[in-house]
Design a protein around this motif. Structure first.
Motif, PDB file in Angstrom:
ATOM      1  N   LEU A 509       0.258  -0.694   0.116  1.00 14.17           N
ATOM      2  CA  LEU A 509      -0.173   0.112   0.196  1.00 14.17           C
ATOM      3  C   LEU A 509       0.957   1.687  -0.436  1.00 14.17           C
ATOM      4  CD1 LEU A 509      -2.798  -0.910   2.342  1.00 14.17           C
ATOM      5  CD2 LEU A 509      -2.976  -1.012   0.569  1.00 14.17           C
ATOM      6  N   GLY A 510       2.197   0.934  -0.160  1.00 14.59           N
ATOM      7  CA  GLY A 510       2.994   2.299   0.360  1.00 14.59           C
ATOM      8  C   GLY A 510       2.639   3.378   1.257  1.00 14.59           C
ATOM      9  N   ASP A 647       5.631   7.524  -1.498  1.00 10.12           N
ATOM     10  CA  ASP A 647       5.148   6.631  -1.678  1.00 10.12           C
ATOM     11  C   ASP A 647       4.136   5.862  -2.599  1.00 10.12           C
ATOM     12  OD1 ASP A 647       7.731   4.813  -0.320  1.00 10.12           O
ATOM     13  OD2 ASP A 647       7.004   5.730   1.276  1.00 10.12           O
ATOM     14  N   LYS A 648       3.730   5.912  -3.200  1.00 11.91           N
ATOM     15  CA  LYS A 648       2.601   5.357  -3.834  1.00 11.91           C
ATOM     16  C   LYS A 648       2.656   5.175  -4.931  1.00 11.91           C
ATOM     17  CE  LYS A 648      -0.527   5.510  -0.189  1.00 11.91           C
ATOM     18  NZ  LYS A 648       0.386   6.181   1.275  1.00 11.91           N
ATOM     19  N   ALA A 649       4.029   6.290  -5.634  1.00 10.05           N
ATOM     20  CA  ALA A 649       4.148   6.824  -6.659  1.00 10.05           C
ATOM     21  C   ALA A 649       5.188   5.794  -7.140  1.00 10.05           C
ATOM     22  CB  ALA A 649       4.511   8.183  -6.825  1.00 10.05           C
ATOM     23  N   LEU A 650       5.742   4.645  -6.033  1.00 10.24           N
ATOM     24  CA  LEU A 650       6.133   3.833  -6.209  1.00 10.24           C
ATOM     25  C   LEU A 650       6.211   2.271  -6.557  1.00 10.24           C
ATOM     26  CD1 LEU A 650       9.505   5.243  -3.664  1.00 10.24           C
ATOM     27  CD2 LEU A 650       9.031   5.400  -6.157  1.00 10.24           C
ATOM     28  N   ASN A 663       4.022  -4.594  -4.494  1.00 15.70           N
ATOM     29  CA  ASN A 663       4.069  -3.926  -5.384  1.00 15.70           C
ATOM     30  C   ASN A 663       5.501  -3.123  -5.354  1.00 15.70           C
ATOM     31  OD1 ASN A 663       1.624  -4.930  -4.232  1.00 15.70           O
ATOM     32  ND2 ASN A 663       1.963  -4.032  -6.516  1.00 15.70           N
ATOM     33  N   HIS A 664       5.994  -2.801  -3.884  1.00 14.76           N
ATOM     34  CA  HIS A 664       6.822  -1.414  -3.587  1.00 14.76           C
ATOM     35  C   HIS A 664       8.275  -1.565  -4.754  1.00 14.76           C
ATOM     36  CE1 HIS A 664       8.770   2.020  -2.510  1.00 14.76           C
ATOM     37  NE2 HIS A 664       7.496   2.639  -1.069  1.00 14.76           N
ATOM     38  N   VAL A 665       8.234  -0.764  -6.320  1.00 12.35           N
ATOM     39  CA  VAL A 665       9.532  -0.947  -6.841  1.00 12.35           C
ATOM     40  C   VAL A 665      11.089  -0.890  -6.128  1.00 12.35           C
ATOM     41  CG1 VAL A 665       8.310  -0.626  -8.772  1.00 12.35           C
ATOM     42  CG2 VAL A 665       9.720   1.251  -7.304  1.00 12.35           C
ATOM     43  N   LEU A 666      10.588   0.441  -4.774  1.00  8.99           N
ATOM     44  CA  LEU A 666      11.530   0.655  -4.546  1.00  8.99           C
ATOM     45  C   LEU A 666      12.640  -0.224  -3.265  1.00  8.99           C
ATOM     46  CD1 LEU A 666      14.926   2.638  -3.931  1.00  8.99           C
ATOM     47  CD2 LEU A 666      12.965   3.784  -2.712  1.00  8.99           C
ATOM     48  N   LEU A 667      11.336  -0.736  -2.505  1.00  7.47           N
ATOM     49  CA  LEU A 667      11.825  -1.683  -0.995  1.00  7.47           C
ATOM     50  C   LEU A 667      11.248  -3.110  -1.567  1.00  7.47           C
ATOM     51  CD1 LEU A 667      11.270   0.967   1.126  1.00  7.47           C
ATOM     52  CD2 LEU A 667      13.353   0.301   0.383  1.00  7.47           C
ATOM     53  N   LEU A 708      15.207  -7.024 -18.306  1.00  9.56           N
ATOM     54  CA  LEU A 708      16.397  -6.163 -17.294  1.00  9.56           C
ATOM     55  C   LEU A 708      15.813  -4.653 -17.834  1.00  9.56           C
ATOM     56  CD1 LEU A 708      19.432  -7.884 -17.242  1.00  9.56           C
ATOM     57  CD2 LEU A 708      17.945  -6.690 -14.999  1.00  9.56           C
ATOM     58  N   ALA A 709      15.286  -5.013 -19.500  1.00 10.34           N
ATOM     59  CA  ALA A 709      15.417  -3.095 -19.572  1.00 10.34           C
ATOM     60  C   ALA A 709      13.672  -2.764 -19.740  1.00 10.34           C
ATOM     61  CB  ALA A 709      15.837  -3.103 -21.046  1.00 10.34           C
ATOM     62  N   GLU A 710      12.748  -3.901 -19.719  1.00  7.21           N
ATOM     63  CA  GLU A 710      12.072  -3.237 -19.249  1.00  7.21           C
ATOM     64  C   GLU A 710      11.513  -2.785 -18.085  1.00  7.21           C
ATOM     65  OE1 GLU A 710       7.237  -6.084 -19.354  1.00  7.21           O
ATOM     66  OE2 GLU A 710       9.536  -6.937 -19.534  1.00  7.21           O
ATOM     67  N   HIS A 711      11.995  -3.656 -17.396  1.00 12.06           N
ATOM     68  CA  HIS A 711      11.897  -3.172 -15.567  1.00 12.06           C
ATOM     69  C   HIS A 711      12.978  -1.809 -15.289  1.00 12.06           C
ATOM     70  CE1 HIS A 711      11.068  -3.097 -11.418  1.00 12.06           C
ATOM     71  NE2 HIS A 711      12.323  -3.351 -10.755  1.00 12.06           N
ATOM     72  N   VAL A 712      13.888  -2.025 -16.100  1.00 13.95           N
ATOM     73  CA  VAL A 712      14.696  -0.669 -16.065  1.00 13.95           C
ATOM     74  C   VAL A 712      13.235   0.994 -16.443  1.00 13.95           C
ATOM     75  CG1 VAL A 712      16.624   1.022 -16.775  1.00 13.95           C
ATOM     76  CG2 VAL A 712      16.939  -1.077 -16.045  1.00 13.95           C
ATOM     77  N   ALA A 713      13.405   0.311 -17.441  1.00 13.63           N
ATOM     78  CA  ALA A 713      11.871   1.499 -18.044  1.00 13.63           C
ATOM     79  C   ALA A 713      11.206   1.822 -16.341  1.00 13.63           C
ATOM     80  CB  ALA A 713      11.635   0.809 -19.034  1.00 13.63           C
ATOM     81  N   ALA A 714      10.761   0.758 -16.407  1.00 12.44           N
ATOM     82  CA  ALA A 714       9.872   0.309 -15.078  1.00 12.44           C
ATOM     83  C   ALA A 714       9.571   1.900 -13.932  1.00 12.44           C
ATOM     84  CB  ALA A 714       8.234  -0.749 -14.774  1.00 12.44           C
ATOM     85  N   LEU A 715      10.995   1.825 -13.502  1.00 14.19           N
ATOM     86  CA  LEU A 715      11.667   1.960 -12.484  1.00 14.19           C
ATOM     87  C   LEU A 715      11.826   4.105 -13.018  1.00 14.19           C
ATOM     88  CD1 LEU A 715      14.503  -0.495 -11.073  1.00 14.19           C
ATOM     89  CD2 LEU A 715      12.610   0.296 -10.154  1.00 14.19           C
TER      90      LEU A 715
END
Length: 731
Positions: A509-510, A647-650, A663-667, A708-715
Motif C-alpha cells: 500500500l505504500g 510512496d504511492k508513486a513507487l 508492489n513497491h519498486v524501491l523496497l 532488465l530493460a523492461e524493468h529499468v523503464a518501469a523504474l
C-alpha cells in the motif's frame, strides 16, 4: 496443543474476571489532572505509563498457549475488544476464515534415525515441561506450518549451516549434492522459509530445522532456562514457512464471499520440514561423515561438524510430517479515537495477539504495552483531549502463520488505507535483548524517531550512570550509523523485511511504516527462546525485564510517536532524507552491478536523470514545507497529501518481476532473506537470476536483456512519477 471443554470454560471465566479486575484497578488508580497543551500531553505520556497495568495484562495474556484459530486465541480477541470499549474507543471485530496448519496430536511429526544394527532414535514430538510457571504446562507439538505432508527417507544427509544461498553455493562447489538428501539446517541469520525454499529448489527430499547451542545456548546446556534466557536441549522453535497472508485468497481478503483456491494450488512447500532442539539434533549430526565443515560452520554441539552426505554405518533418516490443514475463524480487533480536524486521516498502531506458545515476549510483551496505551489515550480523550487525526489501534490475528490478519485487512480496505492512512506504527515485541533500543523503518520517519527517542528516559541504569539519559543516547552510542558527509552522527535505523504486520502496509500500500524493539548486542543471540514452549511470563518478567522498565520505555516511545502523528498539523516526515536514500541506494547498486547491466546493454541514463529530478524535488519540497503555524489548513493538507503520494508513486500495478504480490519498486523483502529489505528489489532479482543462469551456462542474453530493460523503464517511470508528486505542477 490439546484443548478440552474444561480449558475453554476456565479461559472464558478468566477473561470475564480479568476484565472486571483490571478495570477495577484502573478505576481506583489516582489519575493526575489532564494536561492542556501539546508539550504537556507529551510529558503526560512519559509520566503516566503504568508498569503495574502492563504486568497485569502480560500475566493474563500468557496464561495458556493461544495459536491462531484456537479457543484461547478467540477468547483473547473478545477480551481485547471488551477492554478497549471500556476505555472509550469505538471497537469492532473483523472476521476472517483462514487456511491454517496444525500439528497432529494423534500422529505427531518425528524424525527417525535407523541404524544398520537395528537401533533407532526418534525425535521428541513435544518440548519437555519445566519446573517454573506456567504450572501444568500443556503439550506443545513441534512443527513448521505450510510444508509438505508425508514421509521422506534417505541415506543421504547433508549439513547446510544456516541454509543461506551462499551456504548452498559452498556445498555445490564441494560437489555435495542436495538432490534427494535430507538437509539439516540450523536456525538463524535469515527467515526459515527462505532456508527451505533454497533447499527445495535444489531437490532436497526434506529439511530439518534445528536450534544450535552456538546460537541459543552459548554457555552450555547446564546454563539454560529457567536459570538463564538460553535454550535448553529440548527447546524447539515453531514457525511459519510462509509470510504472505492467506494462501487460498492471494491478493484478496479471506472473507465469506471470497473465492478460494483448491489446496492443491496453494503456495505450499512440497517437501516435509520439521524443527527440533539441539538435544535431538546431536543424534543425527554426530553420525554425519564426509568432508569436515568449514570453521565458520562449526556449531556448539560436542562434535566435529561434517558436511555429509554419508552417515556412519550406512544409517538412514526418515522425516515424517502429519500436519493437518483447516479453515479456521480469526478476528482482528479495531479500536478508534476519532480525529477532530482530519477524521479521514488515520494513524494506525498495530500489534498481533496470537502466539505459537505462551507468547511471553512475542507478542504478549507488546500486546500488554498497546493495552496500556489504549487505556491512557482513552482517558486523555475522555478528559477533553482531541487528536487532529483519527487514531486506529489494531490487534491483529494470525500474524505468526504468515502476517495474515494484517494482510487480509490491508487487502479488504486497500483503497481506503492507501488514501487515508498516514503512517503505520508496529510493535511486534518489546525486546529480544536489553543492549539498545533500535527502530526499523523508512527514511522519511528517521527524524521523528530520533526526536521522540530523545524524550524517553533510559531504562538502563548503567547507561544513565555514563551520562546517557535517553534511549536515543544509548542507541547512538551502541548502534551508530555510517558517517554521511558533514552531517551530525546519527543512530542506525534498520531495514524492514516481511517478518511482521507492517508488510502489507509498506510493500503493498505504500504507507510509511516503522517497527521498534530493544535488541541484543551485535553477534549475540537475540531471544534464544523465540517461539518455544519456554517463552513465558517468567522469562519476560524474571529473566529479561525485572520491573518492566524496558516495557515502560517502549510504551513511551510508541505513545509519543502515535501522539506526534495524530496531533501535528504538518506530518513529521523528512522527504529529502528519503530521496537522498533512494539516490544513495542506486549508487550502491551501480557500483556492485554496473558492469553486469553494461554486459546486457541496458542503458540507465534515463533512470539516473529521473533520480536527479527526484533528489532535486525532494530538497526543494523540504525547503518550502510549511511549519505548523505559518500556513492555513488547506495548504498544510496539500503538503501532507504530496508527502503521502511519494510512496504511492513507487507502487507497480502488476507487482515486481516474479513476485506479483509485492508492489513497491524501491523496497521489498529480500529474496535472499525475507527478514530484511532490498532496495530496487526487482532489478536485483533479475540480476541474480542472470548470474545464476550464466553460472549454469544457460544464459539467454536476449531474453535477459529484455527483462532488465523492461524493468529499468518501469523504474524510470515510477521515479519520475515520485518526483512529480513533490512538485507544485505535475506536468
Amino acid at each position: 496443543m490439546r484443548s478440552s471443554l474444561l480449558v475453554t470454560v476456565v479461559v472464558a471465566v478468566l477473561v470475564t474476571l480479568a476484565v472486571l479486575v483490571i478495570s477495577l484497578v484502573l478505576t481506583l488508580s489516582d489519575e493526575p489532572e489532564p494536561p492542556s497543551t501539546y508539550e504537556h500531553y507529551r510529558q503526560h505520556i512519559i509520566d503516566n505509563i503504568n508498569t503495574n497495568n502492563i504486568n497485569a495484562s502480560l500475566r493474563f495474556f500468557t496464561l495458556e498457549p493461544h495459536p491462531a484459530g484456537s479457543p484461547g486465541d478467540e477468547h483473547l480477541a473478545q477480551y481485547i475488544h471488551t477492554t478497549w470499549g471500556m476505555h472509550g474507543l469505538k471497537t469492532q471485530l473483523i472476521k476472517y476464515e483462514l487456511f491454517l496448519a496444525t500439528a497432529n496430536a494423534n500422529m505427531p511429526n518425528k524424525v527417525i534415525l535407523n541404524g544398520t544394527d537395528g537401533e533407532t532414535f526418534e525425535s521428541t514430538p513435544i518440548q519437555p515441561a519445566v519446573d517454573v510457571p506456567p504450572s501444568g504446562q500443556q503439550d506443545i507439538y513441534s512443527f513448521n506450518s505450510f510444508c509438505g505432508v508425508g514421509a521422506a527417507q534417505s541415506s543421504s544427509v547433508v549439513y547446510a549451516n544456516y541454509g543461506r544461498d551462499e551456504d548452498f553455493h559452498h556445498l555445490s562447489e564441494h560437489n555435495i549434492t542436495i538432490k534427494n538428501s535430507i538437509v539439516f539446517i540450523r536456525y538463524g541469520k535469515l527467515f526459515r522459509g527462505d532456508k527451505v525454499r533454497f533447499a527445495e529448489s535444489r531437490g532436497a527430499a526434506a529439511v530439518v530445522l534445528y536450534t544450535d547451542p552456538a546460537d541459543a545456548a552459548p554457555l552450555g546446556p547446564l546454563h539454560t532456562y529457567p536459570s538463564t534466557v538460553f535454550a535448553p536441549p529440548g527447546a524447539t522453535q515453531l514457525g511459519s514457512l510462509k509470510l504472505q497472508g492467506d494462501l487460498l485468497t492471494p491478493g484478496y481478503p479471506a472473507v465469506e464471499s471470497a473465492f478460494r483456491l483448491p489446496e492443491s494450488e496453494a503456495d505450499l512447500f512440497s517437501i516435509p520440514v520439521q524443527p527440533m532442539g539441539y538435544g535431538d539434533a546431536w543424534h543425527f549430526l554426530s553420525l554425519l561423515e564426509g568432508e569436515e565443515a568449514p570453521s565458520t560452520w562449526q556449531g556448539g554441539l560436542n562434535l566435529t561438524y561434517h558436511l555429509g552426505p554419508e552417515l556412519a554405518g550406512g544409517a538412514q533418516v526418515t522425516v515424517v510430517v502429519n500436519d493437518q490443514h483447516h479453515r479456521k475463524t480469526v478476528y482482528n480487533v479495531l479500536g478508534v479515537i476519532e480525529g477532530q480536524e482530519e477524521p479521514d486521516r488515520y494513524v494506525v498502531v498495530g500489534n498481533h495477539y496470537d502466539a505459537w506458545t505462551y507468547g511471553g515476549v512475542d507478542p504478549s510483551s507488546a500486546t500488554a504495552v498497546v493495552m496500556e496505551l489504549v487505556r491512557m489515550f482513552g482517558e486523555m480523550h475522555s478528559s477533553g483531549w482531541r487528536p487532529w487525526r483519527t487514531m486506529v489501534f489494531c490487534s491483529w490475528a494470525a500474524e505468526e502463520y504468515g502476517v495474515m490478519g494484517s494482510t487480509e485487512f490491508a487487502e479488504q480496505f486497500s483503497t481506503i488505507l492507501k488514501d487515508r492512512a498516514v503512517v503505520y506504527l508496529n510493535l511486534d515485541m518489546v525486546m529480544d535483548g536489553n543492549y539498545s533500543f533500535r527502530a526499523m523503518g523508512v527514511p522519511m520517519l528517521h527524524d521523528v524517531a530520533f526526536e521522540m527517542a530523545k524524550l524517553v528516559p533510559n531504562p538502563d541504569p548503567a547507561e544513565v550512570a555514563q551520562g546517557r539519559d535517553s534511549i536515543y543516547d544509548t542507541w547512538l552510542h551502541r548502534y551508530p550509523a555510517e558517517p554521511s558527509g558533514d552531517s551530525a552522527p546519527r543512530p542506525m535505523v534498520a531495514p524492514l523485511g516481511t517478518g511482521s504486520d507492517f508488510r502489507a502496509f509498506l510493500f503493498n500500500l505504500g504507507i510509511p511504516s516503522m517497527d521498534m524493539v530493544f535488541t541484543s548486542a551485535p553477534g549475540e543471540a537475540g531471544l534464544p527462546l523465540y517461539h518455544t514452549a519456554y517463552e513465558t511470563y517468567f522469562l519476560t518478567t524474571s529473566l529479561m525485564d525485572q520491573g518492566l522498565l524496558y516495557h515502560q520505555a517502549s510504551a513511551r516511545m510508541l505513545g509519543l510517536l502515535a501522539h506526534e502523528f495524530s496531533t501535528q498539523p504538518v506530518l513529521p516526515y523528512n522527504v529529502s532524507t528519503y530521496t537522498d536514500f533512494i539516490s544513495a541506494s542506486w549508487g550502491d547498486l551501480s557500483l556492485s552491478h554496473g558492469s553486469q547491466l553494461a554486459h546486457f546493454n541496458v542503458s540507465t541514463d534515463a533512470l539516473e536523470a529521473a533520480l536527479e529530478e527526484l533528489v532535486s524535488a525532494g530538497k526543494a519540497f523540504q525547503e518550502r514545507r510549511p511549519s505548523p503555524t505559518d500556513a492555513d489548513d488547506l495548504t498544510r493538507r496539500r503538503y501532507n497529501d504530496a508527502m503521502l503520494l511519494l510512496d504511492k508513486a513507487l507502487l507497480a500495478p502488476l507487482g515486481l518481476p516474479g513476485r506479483p504480490l509485492l508492489n513497491h519498486v524501491l523496497l521489498a523483502p529480500s529474496s535472499l532473506n525475507g527478514y530484511v529489505w532490498d532496495t530496487f528489489p526487482g532489478l536485483r532479482d533479475l540480476l541474480r537470476m542472470a548470474q545464476e543462469e550464466e553460472e549454469e551456462e544457460a544464459s539467454e542474453d536476449f531474453a535477459t536483456s529484455r527483462l532488465l530493460a523492461e524493468h529499468v523503464a518501469a523504474l524510470t517511470h515510477h521515479l519520475t512519477l515520485a518526483a512529480r508528486t513533490l512538485s507544485a505542477s505535475p506536468w
